[in-house]
Design a protein around this motif. Sequence first.
Motif, PDB file in Angstrom:
ATOM      1  N   LYS A  77     -10.407  45.609  23.232  1.00  0.00           N
ATOM      2  CA  LYS A  77     -10.738  46.812  23.897  1.00  0.00           C
ATOM      3  C   LYS A  77     -12.231  47.008  23.634  1.00  0.00           C
ATOM      4  O   LYS A  77     -12.843  46.746  22.800  1.00  0.00           O
ATOM      5  CB  LYS A  77     -10.149  48.134  23.311  1.00  0.00           C
ATOM      6  CG  LYS A  77      -8.687  47.909  23.435  1.00  0.00           C
ATOM      7  CD  LYS A  77      -8.119  48.436  24.672  1.00  0.00           C
ATOM      8  CE  LYS A  77      -6.543  48.268  24.890  1.00  0.00           C
ATOM      9  NZ  LYS A  77      -6.242  48.318  26.175  1.00  0.00           N
ATOM     10  N   ARG A  78     -12.854  47.601  24.531  1.00  0.00           N
ATOM     11  CA  ARG A  78     -14.345  48.004  24.475  1.00  0.00           C
ATOM     12  C   ARG A  78     -14.508  49.577  23.905  1.00  0.00           C
ATOM     13  O   ARG A  78     -14.034  50.558  24.267  1.00  0.00           O
ATOM     14  CB  ARG A  78     -15.028  48.092  25.759  1.00  0.00           C
ATOM     15  CG  ARG A  78     -15.030  46.584  26.709  1.00  0.00           C
ATOM     16  CD  ARG A  78     -15.432  46.838  28.139  1.00  0.00           C
ATOM     17  NE  ARG A  78     -14.408  47.477  28.544  1.00  0.00           N
ATOM     18  CZ  ARG A  78     -14.309  48.032  29.712  1.00  0.00           C
ATOM     19  NH1 ARG A  78     -15.171  47.659  30.817  1.00  0.00           N
ATOM     20  NH2 ARG A  78     -13.329  48.476  30.450  1.00  0.00           N
ATOM     21  N   CYS A  79     -14.911  49.510  22.570  1.00  0.00           N
ATOM     22  CA  CYS A  79     -15.083  50.682  21.851  1.00  0.00           C
ATOM     23  C   CYS A  79     -15.751  51.864  22.900  1.00  0.00           C
ATOM     24  O   CYS A  79     -15.431  53.055  22.594  1.00  0.00           O
ATOM     25  CB  CYS A  79     -15.974  50.353  20.705  1.00  0.00           C
ATOM     26  SG  CYS A  79     -15.859  51.899  19.644  1.00  0.00           S
ATOM     27  N   CYS A  80     -16.877  51.315  23.714  1.00  0.00           N
ATOM     28  CA  CYS A  80     -17.811  52.372  24.412  1.00  0.00           C
ATOM     29  C   CYS A  80     -16.753  53.013  25.636  1.00  0.00           C
ATOM     30  O   CYS A  80     -16.901  54.160  25.927  1.00  0.00           O
ATOM     31  CB  CYS A  80     -18.984  51.869  24.807  1.00  0.00           C
ATOM     32  SG  CYS A  80     -18.743  50.597  26.064  1.00  0.00           S
ATOM     33  N   VAL A  81     -16.027  52.237  25.993  1.00  0.00           N
ATOM     34  CA  VAL A  81     -15.291  52.829  27.207  1.00  0.00           C
ATOM     35  C   VAL A  81     -13.655  53.149  27.015  1.00  0.00           C
ATOM     36  O   VAL A  81     -13.361  54.281  27.159  1.00  0.00           O
ATOM     37  CB  VAL A  81     -15.104  51.904  28.579  1.00  0.00           C
ATOM     38  CG1 VAL A  81     -14.287  52.100  29.526  1.00  0.00           C
ATOM     39  CG2 VAL A  81     -16.612  51.569  28.964  1.00  0.00           C
ATOM     40  N   LYS A  93     -21.299  48.935  16.751  1.00  0.00           N
ATOM     41  CA  LYS A  93     -22.731  48.706  17.669  1.00  0.00           C
ATOM     42  C   LYS A  93     -22.403  48.666  19.071  1.00  0.00           C
ATOM     43  O   LYS A  93     -21.608  48.132  19.544  1.00  0.00           O
ATOM     44  CB  LYS A  93     -23.614  47.324  17.008  1.00  0.00           C
ATOM     45  CG  LYS A  93     -23.821  47.498  15.362  1.00  0.00           C
ATOM     46  CD  LYS A  93     -25.094  46.476  15.498  1.00  0.00           C
ATOM     47  CE  LYS A  93     -25.723  46.818  13.991  1.00  0.00           C
ATOM     48  NZ  LYS A  93     -24.817  46.382  13.010  1.00  0.00           N
ATOM     49  N   MET A  94     -23.412  49.412  19.715  1.00  0.00           N
ATOM     50  CA  MET A  94     -23.265  49.488  21.062  1.00  0.00           C
ATOM     51  C   MET A  94     -24.670  49.134  21.738  1.00  0.00           C
ATOM     52  O   MET A  94     -25.718  49.814  21.459  1.00  0.00           O
ATOM     53  CB  MET A  94     -22.867  50.874  21.703  1.00  0.00           C
ATOM     54  CG  MET A  94     -21.492  51.244  21.250  1.00  0.00           C
ATOM     55  SD  MET A  94     -21.071  52.878  21.617  1.00  0.00           S
ATOM     56  CE  MET A  94     -19.395  52.928  20.985  1.00  0.00           C
ATOM     57  N   ALA A  95     -24.786  48.466  22.755  1.00  0.00           N
ATOM     58  CA  ALA A  95     -25.995  48.149  23.402  1.00  0.00           C
ATOM     59  C   ALA A  95     -25.845  48.949  24.564  1.00  0.00           C
ATOM     60  O   ALA A  95     -27.069  49.155  25.173  1.00  0.00           O
ATOM     61  CB  ALA A  95     -26.341  46.582  23.598  1.00  0.00           C
ATOM     62  N   CYS A  96     -24.983  48.808  25.591  1.00  0.00           N
ATOM     63  CA  CYS A  96     -24.869  49.383  27.022  1.00  0.00           C
ATOM     64  C   CYS A  96     -24.309  50.929  26.803  1.00  0.00           C
ATOM     65  O   CYS A  96     -24.761  51.693  27.516  1.00  0.00           O
ATOM     66  CB  CYS A  96     -24.408  48.447  27.936  1.00  0.00           C
ATOM     67  SG  CYS A  96     -22.829  48.500  27.896  1.00  0.00           S
ATOM     68  N   GLY A  97     -23.227  50.961  26.256  1.00  0.00           N
ATOM     69  CA  GLY A  97     -22.500  52.246  26.100  1.00  0.00           C
ATOM     70  C   GLY A  97     -21.589  52.337  27.424  1.00  0.00           C
ATOM     71  O   GLY A  97     -20.843  53.451  27.410  1.00  0.00           O
ATOM     72  N   ILE A  98     -21.655  51.347  28.448  1.00  0.00           N
ATOM     73  CA  ILE A  98     -20.869  51.523  29.742  1.00  0.00           C
ATOM     74  C   ILE A  98     -19.890  50.418  29.959  1.00  0.00           C
ATOM     75  O   ILE A  98     -19.407  50.249  30.940  1.00  0.00           O
ATOM     76  CB  ILE A  98     -21.767  52.061  30.693  1.00  0.00           C
ATOM     77  CG1 ILE A  98     -22.819  50.597  30.777  1.00  0.00           C
ATOM     78  CG2 ILE A  98     -22.421  53.297  30.722  1.00  0.00           C
ATOM     79  CD1 ILE A  98     -23.934  50.628  32.210  1.00  0.00           C
ATOM     80  N   GLY A  99     -19.584  49.695  28.963  1.00  0.00           N
ATOM     81  CA  GLY A  99     -18.373  48.608  29.215  1.00  0.00           C
ATOM     82  C   GLY A  99     -19.052  47.382  29.664  1.00  0.00           C
ATOM     83  O   GLY A  99     -18.302  46.434  30.133  1.00  0.00           O
ATOM     84  N   ALA A 100     -20.493  47.203  29.903  1.00  0.00           N
ATOM     85  CA  ALA A 100     -21.058  45.961  30.673  1.00  0.00           C
ATOM     86  C   ALA A 100     -21.233  44.875  29.697  1.00  0.00           C
ATOM     87  O   ALA A 100     -21.237  43.559  30.017  1.00  0.00           O
ATOM     88  CB  ALA A 100     -22.312  46.399  31.526  1.00  0.00           C
ATOM     89  N   CYS A 101     -21.821  45.134  28.634  1.00  0.00           N
ATOM     90  CA  CYS A 101     -22.282  44.003  27.853  1.00  0.00           C
ATOM     91  C   CYS A 101     -21.073  43.304  26.797  1.00  0.00           C
ATOM     92  O   CYS A 101     -21.437  42.287  26.037  1.00  0.00           O
ATOM     93  CB  CYS A 101     -23.321  44.536  26.639  1.00  0.00           C
ATOM     94  SG  CYS A 101     -22.872  45.700  25.439  1.00  0.00           S
ATOM     95  N   LEU A 102     -20.011  43.949  26.274  1.00  0.00           N
ATOM     96  CA  LEU A 102     -19.020  43.516  25.711  1.00  0.00           C
ATOM     97  C   LEU A 102     -19.176  43.187  24.213  1.00  0.00           C
ATOM     98  O   LEU A 102     -18.933  42.422  23.677  1.00  0.00           O
ATOM     99  CB  LEU A 102     -18.481  42.164  26.252  1.00  0.00           C
ATOM    100  CG  LEU A 102     -17.816  42.170  27.710  1.00  0.00           C
ATOM    101  CD1 LEU A 102     -17.240  40.996  28.156  1.00  0.00           C
ATOM    102  CD2 LEU A 102     -16.906  43.405  27.846  1.00  0.00           C
ATOM    103  N   GLY A 103     -20.615  44.124  23.883  1.00  0.00           N
ATOM    104  CA  GLY A 103     -21.018  43.915  22.255  1.00  0.00           C
ATOM    105  C   GLY A 103     -20.223  44.787  21.567  1.00  0.00           C
ATOM    106  O   GLY A 103     -20.419  44.727  20.394  1.00  0.00           O
ATOM    107  N   CYS A 104     -19.229  45.597  21.824  1.00  0.00           N
ATOM    108  CA  CYS A 104     -18.618  46.500  21.012  1.00  0.00           C
ATOM    109  C   CYS A 104     -17.038  46.298  20.954  1.00  0.00           C
ATOM    110  O   CYS A 104     -16.328  47.267  20.818  1.00  0.00           O
ATOM    111  CB  CYS A 104     -18.866  47.904  21.560  1.00  0.00           C
ATOM    112  SG  CYS A 104     -18.049  48.166  23.041  1.00  0.00           S
ATOM    113  N   ILE A 105     -16.669  45.052  21.186  1.00  0.00           N
ATOM    114  CA  ILE A 105     -15.303  44.656  21.457  1.00  0.00           C
ATOM    115  C   ILE A 105     -14.563  44.954  19.853  1.00  0.00           C
ATOM    116  O   ILE A 105     -15.169  44.737  18.763  1.00  0.00           O
ATOM    117  CB  ILE A 105     -15.125  43.272  21.635  1.00  0.00           C
ATOM    118  CG1 ILE A 105     -15.459  42.876  23.153  1.00  0.00           C
ATOM    119  CG2 ILE A 105     -13.623  42.860  21.451  1.00  0.00           C
ATOM    120  CD1 ILE A 105     -14.548  43.616  24.103  1.00  0.00           C
TER     121      ILE A 105
HETATM  122 FE1  FES Z   1     -21.643  47.333  26.011  1.00  0.00          FE
HETATM  123 FE2  FES Z   1     -19.530  48.495  24.971  1.00  0.00          FE
HETATM  124  S1  FES Z   1     -21.561  48.610  24.338  1.00  0.00           S
HETATM  125  S2  FES Z   1     -19.652  46.896  26.625  1.00  0.00           S
END
Ligand code: FES
Length: 254
Positions: free
Chosen positions: A238-242, A214-226
Amino acid sequence: MEGKVVFNKRLNGKYYYMKVENRDFVRKCKPGQFFMLKTQVYDYVVDPLLRRPFGICDVDEDGFTLLYLLVGKGTSLLANIEEGTLIKFSEPLGNGFKLVADSKVALVGGGVGIAPLLYLAKELKKKNNEITLFYGGKSKDDIHLIDEFKKFCDEIKISTEDGTLGQKGRVTALLDKTASFDKVYCCGPKPMMKATVDFALENEIDIEVSLDEKMACGIGACLGCIIYIKEKNGIVQKRCCVEGPVFDGTKIAW
Ligand code: FES
């Protein structure tokens, strides 16, 4: 970025296939990357607030496609977008797959997880690889874009859990231990990816998996995709999106 919807068609089951025009996006993207898409067309509609992540399914010189499954509010809005509508999305994001050349490769996809493997197959074929696609779903309604895959894959093996198409059972049961692949690429439900990683480990084959967090920001800022990765000194976040969404399958701490 923004682009015009070229088509947005319903396939079988709850699957939709959309093409969006944007040449700049196509010049920048590579297989395994994703993008964040605004599912509401009008700026005054604020629900859902967040953009949604989608893998790049295919590209040609003037646009890219996405394969998506109707699962909630965001994708319902998306399904209603008409041809010719202008939609907004991010640049291509994430790391993408590492492409091998002159090798024997297996692509293993399940359900909507098949999406990033079409563009990957297209690019791998340009690099003279011999490609076998293993494609699984719950039923025949989960199996799509076979004619597209046929253009790039040397062999296609299909399985469905209810036996309505291909061999009955899980796709991982099709993995051929004697086929001696040089590399495996995988995307799909977690149990399927884990079983494919086990196959690769047993047979000492390199494997890359594309994780669908699940990704909220896609750019490494929210840490929701650890996600958790095994490294020499222990398990690290690791952040899945970055750092992803593609990882060495053998390093994932599931
Ligand atoms: Fe926000 Fe990965 S989706 S840090």
